[in-house]
Design a protein around this motif. Structure first.
Motif, PDB file in Angstrom:
ATOM      1  N   GLY A 249      31.848  35.058  28.143  1.00  0.00           N
ATOM      2  CA  GLY A 249      32.289  35.842  26.993  1.00  0.00           C
ATOM      3  C   GLY A 249      32.293  37.325  27.283  1.00  0.00           C
ATOM      4  N   GLU A 250      31.235  37.812  27.923  1.00  0.00           N
ATOM      5  CA  GLU A 250      31.159  39.235  28.259  1.00  0.00           C
ATOM      6  C   GLU A 250      32.272  39.627  29.236  1.00  0.00           C
ATOM      7  OE1 GLU A 250      27.246  40.082  29.746  1.00  0.00           O
ATOM      8  OE2 GLU A 250      26.292  39.669  27.809  1.00  0.00           O
ATOM      9  N   VAL A 251      32.478  38.805  30.244  1.00  0.00           N
ATOM     10  CA  VAL A 251      33.521  39.082  31.235  1.00  0.00           C
ATOM     11  C   VAL A 251      34.894  39.066  30.571  1.00  0.00           C
ATOM     12  CG1 VAL A 251      34.691  38.097  33.261  1.00  0.00           C
ATOM     13  CG2 VAL A 251      32.194  38.320  33.241  1.00  0.00           C
ATOM     14  N   GLY A 252      35.125  38.118  29.688  1.00  0.00           N
ATOM     15  CA  GLY A 252      36.404  38.053  28.984  1.00  0.00           C
ATOM     16  C   GLY A 252      36.667  39.301  28.158  1.00  0.00           C
ATOM     17  N   ARG A 253      35.635  39.772  27.476  1.00  0.00           N
ATOM     18  CA  ARG A 253      35.796  40.995  26.681  1.00  0.00           C
ATOM     19  C   ARG A 253      36.040  42.212  27.583  1.00  0.00           C
ATOM     20  NH1 ARG A 253      32.098  38.034  23.828  1.00  0.00           N
ATOM     21  NH2 ARG A 253      30.286  39.020  24.791  1.00  0.00           N
ATOM     22  N   ALA A 254      35.344  42.275  28.720  1.00  0.00           N
ATOM     23  CA  ALA A 254      35.539  43.396  29.642  1.00  0.00           C
ATOM     24  C   ALA A 254      36.946  43.379  30.239  1.00  0.00           C
ATOM     25  CB  ALA A 254      34.497  43.357  30.763  1.00  0.00           C
TER      26      ALA A 254
ATOM     27  N   TRP B 141      40.180  44.548  38.390  1.00  0.00           N
ATOM     28  CA  TRP B 141      39.477  43.322  38.039  1.00  0.00           C
ATOM     29  C   TRP B 141      38.155  43.235  38.799  1.00  0.00           C
ATOM     30  CZ3 TRP B 141      37.873  40.168  34.855  1.00  0.00           C
ATOM     31  CH2 TRP B 141      37.708  38.805  35.021  1.00  0.00           C
ATOM     32  N   ARG B 142      38.181  43.537  40.113  1.00  0.00           N
ATOM     33  CA  ARG B 142      36.932  43.552  40.900  1.00  0.00           C
ATOM     34  C   ARG B 142      35.959  44.579  40.333  1.00  0.00           C
ATOM     35  NH1 ARG B 142      40.397  43.076  45.293  1.00  0.00           N
ATOM     36  NH2 ARG B 142      40.283  45.298  45.641  1.00  0.00           N
ATOM     37  N   ASP B 143      36.462  45.751  39.990  1.00  0.00           N
ATOM     38  CA  ASP B 143      35.606  46.798  39.423  1.00  0.00           C
ATOM     39  C   ASP B 143      35.022  46.365  38.076  1.00  0.00           C
ATOM     40  OD1 ASP B 143      36.254  48.324  41.642  1.00  0.00           O
ATOM     41  OD2 ASP B 143      37.616  49.666  40.553  1.00  0.00           O
ATOM     42  N   ALA B 144      35.829  45.699  37.263  1.00  0.00           N
ATOM     43  CA  ALA B 144      35.352  45.249  35.951  1.00  0.00           C
ATOM     44  C   ALA B 144      34.270  44.181  36.089  1.00  0.00           C
ATOM     45  CB  ALA B 144      36.523  44.716  35.124  1.00  0.00           C
ATOM     46  N   LEU B 145      34.315  43.402  37.169  1.00  0.00           N
ATOM     47  CA  LEU B 145      33.333  42.332  37.387  1.00  0.00           C
ATOM     48  C   LEU B 145      32.018  42.838  37.997  1.00  0.00           C
ATOM     49  CD1 LEU B 145      35.653  39.534  38.787  1.00  0.00           C
ATOM     50  CD2 LEU B 145      34.488  39.568  36.570  1.00  0.00           C
ATOM     51  N   ALA B 146      32.016  44.055  38.477  1.00  0.00           N
ATOM     52  CA  ALA B 146      30.845  44.592  39.180  1.00  0.00           C
ATOM     53  C   ALA B 146      29.543  44.484  38.386  1.00  0.00           C
ATOM     54  CB  ALA B 146      31.107  46.037  39.604  1.00  0.00           C
ATOM     55  N   PRO B 147      29.512  44.757  37.086  1.00  0.00           N
ATOM     56  CA  PRO B 147      28.230  44.671  36.372  1.00  0.00           C
ATOM     57  C   PRO B 147      27.595  43.282  36.405  1.00  0.00           C
ATOM     58  CG  PRO B 147      29.843  45.860  35.044  1.00  0.00           C
ATOM     59  CD  PRO B 147      30.577  45.291  36.226  1.00  0.00           C
ATOM     60  N   TRP B 148      28.393  42.251  36.614  1.00  0.00           N
ATOM     61  CA  TRP B 148      27.861  40.882  36.649  1.00  0.00           C
ATOM     62  C   TRP B 148      27.737  40.361  38.072  1.00  0.00           C
ATOM     63  CZ3 TRP B 148      31.622  42.511  33.238  1.00  0.00           C
ATOM     64  CH2 TRP B 148      31.197  42.629  31.912  1.00  0.00           C
ATOM     65  N   ASP B 149      28.124  41.175  39.055  1.00  0.00           N
ATOM     66  CA  ASP B 149      28.077  40.779  40.459  1.00  0.00           C
ATOM     67  C   ASP B 149      28.800  39.450  40.679  1.00  0.00           C
ATOM     68  OD1 ASP B 149      27.458  41.108  43.151  1.00  0.00           O
ATOM     69  OD2 ASP B 149      25.580  39.974  42.966  1.00  0.00           O
ATOM     70  N   LEU B 150      29.987  39.331  40.082  1.00  0.00           N
ATOM     71  CA  LEU B 150      30.817  38.146  40.240  1.00  0.00           C
ATOM     72  C   LEU B 150      32.054  38.497  41.058  1.00  0.00           C
ATOM     73  CD1 LEU B 150      30.928  36.650  36.620  1.00  0.00           C
ATOM     74  CD2 LEU B 150      29.756  35.673  38.596  1.00  0.00           C
TER      75      LEU B 150
END
Length: 138
Positions: A104-109, A24-33
């Motif tokens: 939306g982008e985070v949900g899809r990722a 989950w942390r890795d998936a959030l990396a592109p948005w720096d969240l």
């Protein structure tokens, strides 16, 4: 006391939870969240206006931590603070258009990552796992 394997089950469940958190942390990396920020953004977008105290309760964190999370999201232009029309003393957090887009982008990722992780199981095993986890959480 005899070992009935429940200790190992607990360890395995915790390992899976750690794996999921790391992914989950890795998936959030592109948005720096952070995970807290992503969860807060989800709650704020779902409710389209939430008080900080309600956000803290939804995230199971202290009100001070909810304030810090909200401040970070506001600094990035993902949420805004607005007066609560029902109580002039209160403030609501509302998603911005950018916040909704990012949500939306985070949900899809996250959905894609979960699909990838659970693809390791055949459909019958996924259904069994879902049933078991629901039993343990309800």
């Amino acid at each position: 006391m005899a070992d009935d394997g429940t200790g190992e089950l607990g360890d395995l469940l915790m390992r899976v939870a750690r794996t999921q958190r790391r992914r989950w942390r890795d998936a959030l990396a592109p948005w720096d969240l952070s995970p807290h920020q992503a969860r807060a953004l989800r709650v704020i977008c779902q409710r389209d206006g939430v008080r900080l105290s309600d956000l803290a309760e939804s995230l199971h964190i202290a009100p001070r931590s909810a304030t810090e999370v909200a401040d970070g999201l506001q600094e990035r232009g993902l949420v805004e603070r607005a007066p609560d029309p029902r109580d002039r003393r209160a403030v609501l957090l509302r998603p911005t258009d950018e916040g909704r887009r990012i949500r939306g982008e985070v949900g899809r990722a996250r959905a894609a990552d979960s699909a990838e992780l659970f693809a390791r199981l055949d459909p019958e095993d996924r259904a069994t796992l879902a049933r078991i986890l629901r039993t343990l959480t309800d």
